[in-house]
Write a protein that holds these residues in place. Structure first.
Motif, PDB file in Angstrom:
ATOM      1  N   HIS A  34       1.294  24.163 -49.235  1.00  0.00           N
ATOM      2  CA  HIS A  34       2.642  24.684 -48.976  1.00  0.00           C
ATOM      3  C   HIS A  34       3.547  23.583 -48.453  1.00  0.00           C
ATOM      4  O   HIS A  34       3.114  22.463 -48.148  1.00  0.00           O
ATOM      5  N   GLY A  35       4.826  23.903 -48.342  1.00  0.00           N
ATOM      6  CA  GLY A  35       5.806  22.950 -47.844  1.00  0.00           C
ATOM      7  C   GLY A  35       6.538  23.473 -46.636  1.00  0.00           C
ATOM      8  O   GLY A  35       6.023  24.293 -45.879  1.00  0.00           O
ATOM      9  N   PHE A  36       7.772  23.000 -46.461  1.00  0.00           N
ATOM     10  CA  PHE A  36       8.638  23.409 -45.353  1.00  0.00           C
ATOM     11  C   PHE A  36       9.853  24.127 -45.905  1.00  0.00           C
ATOM     12  O   PHE A  36      10.453  23.653 -46.890  1.00  0.00           O
ATOM     13  N   PRO A  37      10.287  25.198 -45.282  1.00  0.00           N
ATOM     14  CA  PRO A  37       9.572  25.964 -44.279  1.00  0.00           C
ATOM     15  C   PRO A  37       8.696  27.000 -44.971  1.00  0.00           C
ATOM     16  O   PRO A  37       9.167  27.749 -45.832  1.00  0.00           O
ATOM     17  N   ASP A  38       7.466  27.062 -44.608  1.00  0.00           N
ATOM     18  CA  ASP A  38       6.556  27.995 -45.276  1.00  0.00           C
ATOM     19  C   ASP A  38       5.270  28.059 -44.467  1.00  0.00           C
ATOM     20  O   ASP A  38       5.115  27.357 -43.468  1.00  0.00           O
ATOM     21  N   SER A  39       4.346  28.870 -44.939  1.00  0.00           N
ATOM     22  CA  SER A  39       3.043  28.970 -44.293  1.00  0.00           C
ATOM     23  C   SER A  39       1.970  29.086 -45.348  1.00  0.00           C
ATOM     24  O   SER A  39       2.237  29.344 -46.524  1.00  0.00           O
ATOM     25  N   VAL A  40       0.741  28.897 -44.930  1.00  0.00           N
ATOM     26  CA  VAL A  40      -0.394  29.022 -45.840  1.00  0.00           C
ATOM     27  C   VAL A  40      -0.467  30.414 -46.446  1.00  0.00           C
ATOM     28  O   VAL A  40      -0.933  30.588 -47.582  1.00  0.00           O
ATOM     29  N   PHE A  41       0.019  31.427 -45.736  1.00  0.00           N
ATOM     30  CA  PHE A  41      -0.104  32.805 -46.201  1.00  0.00           C
ATOM     31  C   PHE A  41       0.732  33.068 -47.461  1.00  0.00           C
ATOM     32  O   PHE A  41       0.427  33.960 -48.239  1.00  0.00           O
ATOM     33  N   SER A  42       1.766  32.267 -47.681  1.00  0.00           N
ATOM     34  CA  SER A  42       2.575  32.428 -48.888  1.00  0.00           C
ATOM     35  C   SER A  42       1.826  31.988 -50.141  1.00  0.00           C
ATOM     36  O   SER A  42       2.248  32.308 -51.261  1.00  0.00           O
ATOM     37  N   MET A  43       0.732  31.261 -49.971  1.00  0.00           N
ATOM     38  CA  MET A  43      -0.037  30.784 -51.112  1.00  0.00           C
ATOM     39  C   MET A  43      -1.052  31.806 -51.615  1.00  0.00           C
ATOM     40  O   MET A  43      -1.670  31.598 -52.659  1.00  0.00           O
ATOM     41  N   VAL A  44      -1.231  32.900 -50.893  1.00  0.00           N
ATOM     42  CA  VAL A  44      -2.292  33.858 -51.248  1.00  0.00           C
ATOM     43  C   VAL A  44      -2.133  34.431 -52.661  1.00  0.00           C
ATOM     44  O   VAL A  44      -3.112  34.503 -53.411  1.00  0.00           O
ATOM     45  N   ALA A  61      -3.524  25.601 -44.073  1.00  0.00           N
ATOM     46  CA  ALA A  61      -2.311  25.479 -43.271  1.00  0.00           C
ATOM     47  C   ALA A  61      -2.157  23.980 -43.034  1.00  0.00           C
ATOM     48  O   ALA A  61      -3.018  23.349 -42.429  1.00  0.00           O
ATOM     49  N   MET A  62      -1.102  23.397 -43.575  1.00  0.00           N
ATOM     50  CA  MET A  62      -0.925  21.948 -43.487  1.00  0.00           C
ATOM     51  C   MET A  62      -0.947  21.507 -42.023  1.00  0.00           C
ATOM     52  O   MET A  62      -0.592  22.280 -41.123  1.00  0.00           O
ATOM     53  N   ARG A  63      -1.376  20.274 -41.771  1.00  0.00           N
ATOM     54  CA  ARG A  63      -1.594  19.821 -40.391  1.00  0.00           C
ATOM     55  C   ARG A  63      -0.390  20.106 -39.505  1.00  0.00           C
ATOM     56  O   ARG A  63       0.764  19.820 -39.851  1.00  0.00           O
ATOM     57  N   GLY A  64      -0.665  20.745 -38.381  1.00  0.00           N
ATOM     58  CA  GLY A  64       0.383  21.108 -37.437  1.00  0.00           C
ATOM     59  C   GLY A  64       0.913  22.515 -37.594  1.00  0.00           C
ATOM     60  O   GLY A  64       1.440  23.099 -36.646  1.00  0.00           O
ATOM     61  N   TYR A  65       0.801  23.077 -38.798  1.00  0.00           N
ATOM     62  CA  TYR A  65       1.241  24.445 -39.035  1.00  0.00           C
ATOM     63  C   TYR A  65       0.152  25.415 -38.572  1.00  0.00           C
ATOM     64  O   TYR A  65      -1.045  25.171 -38.808  1.00  0.00           O
ATOM     65  N   ALA A  66       0.554  26.522 -37.953  1.00  0.00           N
ATOM     66  CA  ALA A  66      -0.417  27.535 -37.539  1.00  0.00           C
ATOM     67  C   ALA A  66      -1.089  28.143 -38.766  1.00  0.00           C
ATOM     68  O   ALA A  66      -0.422  28.343 -39.791  1.00  0.00           O
ATOM     69  N   PRO A  67      -2.402  28.398 -38.671  1.00  0.00           N
ATOM     70  CA  PRO A  67      -3.268  28.261 -37.506  1.00  0.00           C
ATOM     71  C   PRO A  67      -4.114  26.980 -37.486  1.00  0.00           C
ATOM     72  O   PRO A  67      -5.152  26.949 -36.829  1.00  0.00           O
ATOM     73  N   SER A  68      -3.733  25.935 -38.212  1.00  0.00           N
ATOM     74  CA  SER A  68      -4.410  24.646 -38.080  1.00  0.00           C
ATOM     75  C   SER A  68      -4.063  24.019 -36.733  1.00  0.00           C
ATOM     76  O   SER A  68      -3.141  24.466 -36.031  1.00  0.00           O
ATOM     77  N   SER A  69      -4.772  22.945 -36.377  1.00  0.00           N
ATOM     78  CA  SER A  69      -4.530  22.313 -35.081  1.00  0.00           C
ATOM     79  C   SER A  69      -3.317  21.384 -35.148  1.00  0.00           C
ATOM     80  O   SER A  69      -2.878  20.979 -36.232  1.00  0.00           O
ATOM     81  N   THR A 190       6.535  35.992 -43.159  1.00  0.00           N
ATOM     82  CA  THR A 190       5.402  35.217 -43.654  1.00  0.00           C
ATOM     83  C   THR A 190       5.746  33.737 -43.714  1.00  0.00           C
ATOM     84  O   THR A 190       4.936  32.879 -43.353  1.00  0.00           O
ATOM     85  N   ILE A 191       6.945  33.395 -44.166  1.00  0.00           N
ATOM     86  CA  ILE A 191       7.380  31.998 -44.209  1.00  0.00           C
ATOM     87  C   ILE A 191       7.396  31.401 -42.808  1.00  0.00           C
ATOM     88  O   ILE A 191       6.948  30.272 -42.585  1.00  0.00           O
ATOM     89  N   ARG A 192       7.886  32.160 -41.829  1.00  0.00           N
ATOM     90  CA  ARG A 192       8.003  31.653 -40.458  1.00  0.00           C
ATOM     91  C   ARG A 192       6.669  31.534 -39.740  1.00  0.00           C
ATOM     92  O   ARG A 192       6.555  30.831 -38.727  1.00  0.00           O
ATOM     93  N   ALA A 193       5.652  32.213 -40.246  1.00  0.00           N
ATOM     94  CA  ALA A 193       4.395  32.347 -39.501  1.00  0.00           C
ATOM     95  C   ALA A 193       3.773  31.007 -39.122  1.00  0.00           C
ATOM     96  O   ALA A 193       3.186  30.873 -38.049  1.00  0.00           O
ATOM     97  N   GLY A 194       3.885  30.011 -39.984  1.00  0.00           N
ATOM     98  CA  GLY A 194       3.258  28.730 -39.696  1.00  0.00           C
ATOM     99  C   GLY A 194       3.993  27.904 -38.667  1.00  0.00           C
ATOM    100  O   GLY A 194       3.467  26.897 -38.171  1.00  0.00           O
TER     101      GLY A 194
END
Length: 290
Positions: A34-44, A61-69, A190-194
């Motif tokens: 995924h990219g910005f602004p987005d979250s891993v959940f949009s890829m489902v 979830a790209m590095r730094g985006y929730a729920p990655s570290s 969903t986009i904001r979640a990350g």
């Protein structure tokens, strides 16, 4: 899209960060970014389509985006992101993989193809052309569209502005970049979640703050500007108000493994969410091409 987000299926140790993955299917590995602004959940939805077609589809979830570290440094470069992709493949026991990326995911896709061409079979880049083209062939019109990238270089202030009113700035950005799309409240959530949580916005903006670092370092610049020796598909939305459609008319000379351009009429920057079936059809056609 349901408000109930899927559970993370796996955590991968990528060295500097721990990446949360959503995983579907069995078969050849496809990593979807995924990219910005987005979250891993949009890829489902894309993962489900790829899995049904016989692929092992995963999205981090790209590095730094929730729920990655959170990453250890303030700035992240495309080479950092490319190494994360290879770490995912290593953790899954796969030597070869294909990569589908949107926005920053697209930058990562062409970067990892240059960094490890012997491991990447095909790539798909959505909504962003090759970084070499973006940097070396500027235009005043695109510079105005991309002014946010300069604004993001300012420390701390963008975080405070974007973080107001429940990330309303993000909602407005999504609507501006995809003017023909009317996202639901669920889709925007969903986009904001990350981006929600302490340090998340700084981590996401760190990608933009890492651009000068990557361009100043000769080795990183060689990789980020490098030739892509694998088959590539570039997808543009014809109504994209982030990266103008005209920026894709000449894809440049970086795609030495062959490149094809696909256009989606009426779609904006978030084409994978606006017309997910059309987007998935383009991706599948490329990944399964002879």
């Amino acid at each position: 899209m349901s408000t109930e987000r899927p559970a993370v299926d796996r955590l991968v140790d990528a060295g500097e960060v721990e990446l949360a993955l959503i995983e579907r299917g069995e078969g050849p590995l496809v990593v979807c970014l995924h990219g910005f602004p987005d979250s891993v959940f949009s890829m489902v939805p894309l993962l489900d389509t790829l899995a049904a077609a016989g692929f092992h589809a995963v999205a981090p979830a790209m590095r730094g985006y929730a729920p990655s570290s959170l990453p250890p440094r303030r700035r992240t470069t495309p080479v950092d992101l490319a190494r994360d992709v290879l770490a995912i493949a290593d953790a899954l026991g796969e030597e070869e993989l294909m990569v589908v990326g949107h926005d920053w995911g697209a930058v990562t896709a062409h970067t990892v193809a240059t960094l490890a061409p012997h491991r990447i079979r095909r790539i798909v880049m959505a909504a962003v052309p090759h970084t070499h083209s973006v940097i070396t062939r500027p235009s005043l019109k695109q510079a105005w569209r991309s002014r946010y990238m300069v604004q993001f270089q300012v420390p701390d202030v963008p975080e405070r502005i974007i973080g107001r009113d429940g990330l309303r700035w993000i909602d407005e950005l999504v609507r501006r970049w995809s003017p023909g799309w009317r996202p639901s409240a669920e889709q925007l959530a969903t986009i904001r979640a990350g981006l929600q949580g302490q340090g998340r916005m700084s981590a996401a903006l760190g990608y933009y703050r890492g651009i000068p670092l990557a361009l100043a370092d000769a080795d990183a610049r060689r990789i980020v500007f490098g030739e892509v020796p694998v088959p590539a598909l570039v997808i543009r939305g014809e109504a994209d108000h982030c990266m103008g459609a005209e920026r894709f008319d000449d894809l440049g000379d970086r795609f030495t493994g062959g490149v094809r351009l696909a256009s989606i009429p009426g779609a904006g920057h978030h084409m994978h969410l606006e017309v997910p079936e059309v987007f998935a059809d383009h991706v599948l056609a490329h990944l399964t091409a002879a």
